[in-house]
Design a protein around this motif. Sequence first.
Motif, PDB file in Angstrom:
ATOM      1  N   ARG A  26      -3.307   0.999  -0.376  1.00 56.63           N
ATOM      2  CA  ARG A  26      -3.513   0.339  -1.478  1.00 56.63           C
ATOM      3  C   ARG A  26      -4.781   0.173  -2.172  1.00 56.63           C
ATOM      4  O   ARG A  26      -4.974   0.292  -3.298  1.00 56.63           O
ATOM      5  CB  ARG A  26      -2.833  -1.015  -1.156  1.00 56.63           C
ATOM      6  N   TYR A  27      -5.715   0.138  -1.129  1.00 60.84           N
ATOM      7  CA  TYR A  27      -7.138  -0.021  -1.536  1.00 60.84           C
ATOM      8  C   TYR A  27      -7.387   1.322  -2.082  1.00 60.84           C
ATOM      9  O   TYR A  27      -8.138   1.405  -3.529  1.00 60.84           O
ATOM     10  CB  TYR A  27      -8.137   0.043  -0.140  1.00 60.84           C
ATOM     11  N   TYR A  49     -10.129   0.908 -10.581  1.00 65.37           N
ATOM     12  CA  TYR A  49     -11.569   0.271 -10.920  1.00 65.37           C
ATOM     13  C   TYR A  49     -12.866   1.048 -11.204  1.00 65.37           C
ATOM     14  O   TYR A  49     -13.433   0.843 -12.173  1.00 65.37           O
ATOM     15  CB  TYR A  49     -11.858  -0.822  -9.771  1.00 65.37           C
ATOM     16  N   THR A  50     -13.023   2.051 -10.333  1.00 65.02           N
ATOM     17  CA  THR A  50     -14.074   2.677 -10.489  1.00 65.02           C
ATOM     18  C   THR A  50     -14.177   3.738 -11.818  1.00 65.02           C
ATOM     19  O   THR A  50     -14.980   4.073 -12.379  1.00 65.02           O
ATOM     20  CB  THR A  50     -14.420   3.779  -9.263  1.00 65.02           C
ATOM     21  N   MET A  51     -12.607   4.118 -12.158  1.00 65.06           N
ATOM     22  CA  MET A  51     -12.567   4.714 -13.181  1.00 65.06           C
ATOM     23  C   MET A  51     -12.770   3.943 -14.695  1.00 65.06           C
ATOM     24  O   MET A  51     -13.247   4.732 -15.422  1.00 65.06           O
ATOM     25  CB  MET A  51     -11.012   5.445 -13.480  1.00 65.06           C
ATOM     26  N   ALA A  78      -5.933   0.930  -5.738  1.00 65.23           N
ATOM     27  CA  ALA A  78      -6.449   0.016  -6.431  1.00 65.23           C
ATOM     28  C   ALA A  78      -7.958   0.178  -6.898  1.00 65.23           C
ATOM     29  O   ALA A  78      -8.465  -0.084  -8.091  1.00 65.23           O
ATOM     30  CB  ALA A  78      -6.559  -1.474  -6.087  1.00 65.23           C
ATOM     31  N   SER A  79      -8.948   0.693  -5.783  1.00 72.32           N
ATOM     32  CA  SER A  79     -10.145   0.940  -6.147  1.00 72.32           C
ATOM     33  C   SER A  79     -10.510   2.150  -7.010  1.00 72.32           C
ATOM     34  O   SER A  79     -11.278   2.130  -7.891  1.00 72.32           O
ATOM     35  CB  SER A  79     -10.784   1.107  -5.047  1.00 72.32           C
ATOM     36  N   LEU A  81      -6.034  15.608   1.654  1.00 72.94           N
ATOM     37  CA  LEU A  81      -5.716  15.824   0.254  1.00 72.94           C
ATOM     38  C   LEU A  81      -5.205  17.343  -0.111  1.00 72.94           C
ATOM     39  O   LEU A  81      -5.734  18.215   0.386  1.00 72.94           O
ATOM     40  CB  LEU A  81      -6.814  15.499  -0.363  1.00 72.94           C
ATOM     41  N   TYR A 118      -9.236  16.493   4.966  1.00 72.38           N
ATOM     42  CA  TYR A 118      -9.183  15.070   4.535  1.00 72.38           C
ATOM     43  C   TYR A 118      -7.599  14.539   4.631  1.00 72.38           C
ATOM     44  O   TYR A 118      -7.549  13.412   4.364  1.00 72.38           O
ATOM     45  CB  TYR A 118     -10.029  14.639   3.416  1.00 72.38           C
ATOM     46  N   PRO A 143      -2.669  -0.857   4.282  1.00 73.18           N
ATOM     47  CA  PRO A 143      -3.737  -1.375   3.267  1.00 73.18           C
ATOM     48  C   PRO A 143      -4.662  -0.382   2.612  1.00 73.18           C
ATOM     49  O   PRO A 143      -5.150  -0.575   1.601  1.00 73.18           O
ATOM     50  CB  PRO A 143      -4.146  -2.745   3.818  1.00 73.18           C
ATOM     51  N   GLU A 144      -5.134   0.594   3.598  1.00 71.90           N
ATOM     52  CA  GLU A 144      -5.990   1.577   3.046  1.00 71.90           C
ATOM     53  C   GLU A 144      -5.377   2.192   1.831  1.00 71.90           C
ATOM     54  O   GLU A 144      -6.016   2.694   1.178  1.00 71.90           O
ATOM     55  CB  GLU A 144      -6.392   2.505   4.213  1.00 71.90           C
ATOM     56  N   GLY A 192       2.278  -1.020   0.469  1.00 74.72           N
ATOM     57  CA  GLY A 192       0.986  -1.637   0.289  1.00 74.72           C
ATOM     58  C   GLY A 192       0.582  -2.430   1.495  1.00 74.72           C
ATOM     59  O   GLY A 192      -0.744  -2.656   1.857  1.00 74.72           O
ATOM     60  N   ASP A 193       1.583  -3.199   2.184  1.00 78.29           N
ATOM     61  CA  ASP A 193       1.468  -4.075   3.139  1.00 78.29           C
ATOM     62  C   ASP A 193       1.259  -3.474   4.593  1.00 78.29           C
ATOM     63  O   ASP A 193       0.365  -3.790   5.252  1.00 78.29           O
ATOM     64  CB  ASP A 193       2.455  -5.198   3.132  1.00 78.29           C
ATOM     65  N   MET A 223      -5.020  13.075  -8.077  1.00 77.61           N
ATOM     66  CA  MET A 223      -5.199  13.181  -6.674  1.00 77.61           C
ATOM     67  C   MET A 223      -5.004  12.017  -5.683  1.00 77.61           C
ATOM     68  O   MET A 223      -4.348  12.265  -4.569  1.00 77.61           O
ATOM     69  CB  MET A 223      -7.099  13.365  -6.706  1.00 77.61           C
TER      70      MET A 223
END
Lengths: 406, 405
Positions: free
Chosen positions: B256-257, B264-266, B260-261, B358, B356, B253-254, B249-250, B42
């Motif tokens: 890349r966020y 992490y949460t997964m 990356a996040s 998606l 949204y 940034p949203e 990513g630069d 997703m």
Amino acid sequence: MFFLKLAWRNIWRNKRRTLITTFSIVLAVVLASFTRSMQIGTYDQMIQNSAGIFTGYLQVHQKGYWDKPTIDNSFAYTDSLIKKIASVNHVTDVVPRLQSYALAAGQKKSRAAMIIGFDTKAEQSLSDPQKNLIDGTYISSDSARSVLITEGLANYLNLAVGDSLVLLGQGYHGMSAADVYPIQGIVKYGIQEMNRAMVFLPIDEAQVFFGTYGRLTAAAVTLDDAHAVNDVQKTIQSQLNGPYEVMTWRQLMPELVQAIEADSGSGMIILLVLYIVVGFGIMGTILMMTAERQYELGVMVSIGTSRFRLGSMLLLELIFLALLGIILGCMGSLPLVWYFHLNPIHFSGDAAAAMRQYGMEPILPFSTDPTIILGQAMIILGLTAVVSFYPMYHAHKLNPIKAMRG
Amino acid sequence: MLILKLGWKNIWRSPIRSGVVIGAVLIGTWAGIFILAFSNGMTKQYIKDQLDTYVGHIQIHDPKYLQENLPQYSISQPDSLIQQLKSYPFITNIAAHSEVQGLAMSSANTFGVSIIGIDTTEEKKVSTVYTDIKKGNYLKNDVRNPVIIGQKLADKLDLRLHSKLILNFQDIHNEISAGAFRVVGIFSTNNSTFDEQNIFVQKDDLDRLLGQPGLVDELVLRVDNIKQAPNYAKRLQKKYPDLTVQSWGDIAPELRYADASMDYTMYIFMGVLILALTLGIINTMLMAVMERTKELGMLMAVGMNRSRVFSMILIETFYLIFVAVPIGLLLAWGTVAVTAHTGIDVSAFSKGLAAYGLSTVIHPELSGIYYLNISIMMGIAAILAAIYPAWKALNLKPVEAIRKL
């Protein structure tokens, strides 16, 4: 009554068995609460980042303003109106604003900026330019002829405190609006969109600038309880009879609602998997608990206890254990969730850098809403109830001779 | 060797108990990995959509342009640069933009926007905005000064197809310049902020108003592999030190966020799931040891030493987990492979997704490294889950154990 007593005694007869089964239920409640609190906490952070910092949980506009956000759709700013809104239960502050776009120019460059006519006192409960000031001084009078600008705009226009800012825009009913203001302070926000191009102009002066004497485009409302937002909306709507629209953050920020809904869908699937796994855990202990008591159950059946009563007794035992587990689980979840609320998990590495860049604190916040824990506890109770029918079935099928021989 | 055999026989002696443990581990592994793949798919889809719409993979600007955001800080000698870039095999498409910040004014309202001058044929190769035109057409030469705007901006400015729109900005000499444009198309991408803040005009029209034909403020590149974009950007940066080369990513940034996040949460979620599994196994095995008190006591009484009892229980737990984990992994891999091909239509569950930005058809995907990490996490959990019940079994006293009911 007799079986109630028997069930109660059975629980305490083998404390270790009770402990293990209860623990599996406690664990289920704690892990489900932990996961859900983390999910809800993230949503709360997203809402707080928008509604609590700029938009407010509710806004009152002239009817039709949201479809066509121009200053022509402004409404008269009267004390009685503000008082009416402020008197509604749960409303903590009413923040009047006159908001529009204009071209902001320095010496060489210009950029379209959002001009916010703000109440120097009331605004402190929302965007709070005073707290976010990084240079210069705060404006103390609503009629002062000076402005605060965001860091992004100051950098772009190459302006510092004390310089002049030219504003050029369109006023009420097509009037032209142009003026020069000294910059009294520079504010900085973590959220980049906010930091980019905003000009804070004291409200009375903003009304002069746009030619909208005594008018506002919006009254943003802050609440002491975010959950009461729909009730407050209804109350305000019924109290203000007139051409007003009262909108909640859900209507003001549909993208945010959609983002949360999109994420919530996968969040529910994640929880479902967790339920299955903890359900198996509970199932395993209950299964073993019945197997361990083969002999005892066999004896009871052979001395004439009806299978239905035997099954009910086992079910009662499990109900006791489930309730015990649920209560302990809730008691255990609350401090755990509070701990992570106060000491949130910090992102590190790439994720943290990306979040900071995005204007968010790189943490994983937890919600401490007790209804989350209660809700999860109820689900686990239901899950245990389903699993608890196995011992009843077992009692029904039990062959006493085999059971006692083993 | 005897212990290995004994353990294996023991787990099939009580098929229901073994079934529960195997089932829990199997479903946990399977569903856990599938969810990881689902969320991963997703997020990847979301990032890809956003990159395809407006970010591109790599952008090149003059460093001063990024600071000052003024059209005069343009890329010098853009044509030769584009020729050079075309010789890199990894760059698939290049589009040149001229861009200026200005005011879009209609009779109803005024709004600050980025005005982007594009070459329609090149632009179609780097941005999918042309597929998002909901009313009217993409930019064409049949009217003078055509412009396409987003639906959200159209609402704010109360503009319809064929409406007139005044664009007001500073040209490269810092003089105020303005032009009247005609709305020929209205687009609606899956990013409403983008729709609100960006409008597209023909590059020639904008360059004329800015005062310099052939002005290039921004180059948007597409490369053959998104994952390699940061490395490609570094390579280009080295080659062109006077320009600023940024990968997606630069630029966004949203995104890349989001990337990356999600990871992490997964992993936190997998941790919770594995914890639940481990403790579930420990509980079940503890109960099993209690149930088998008599049996274990008997074994000890006939002379099986403690270390053997310990290893036997340990091995039983291992068997259960190592039967379940590979099957779970295999099932997960199969499910992911099949659904990645067919896609999962989730439109029934979540209307929010489409709005949204998606896609409502999700293609789960997961790279091998996740399977490996999860296997390692499962392996550690298995060892922990096996030790405690086995150690508990050691504490049995043979005489008491046999005496018990």
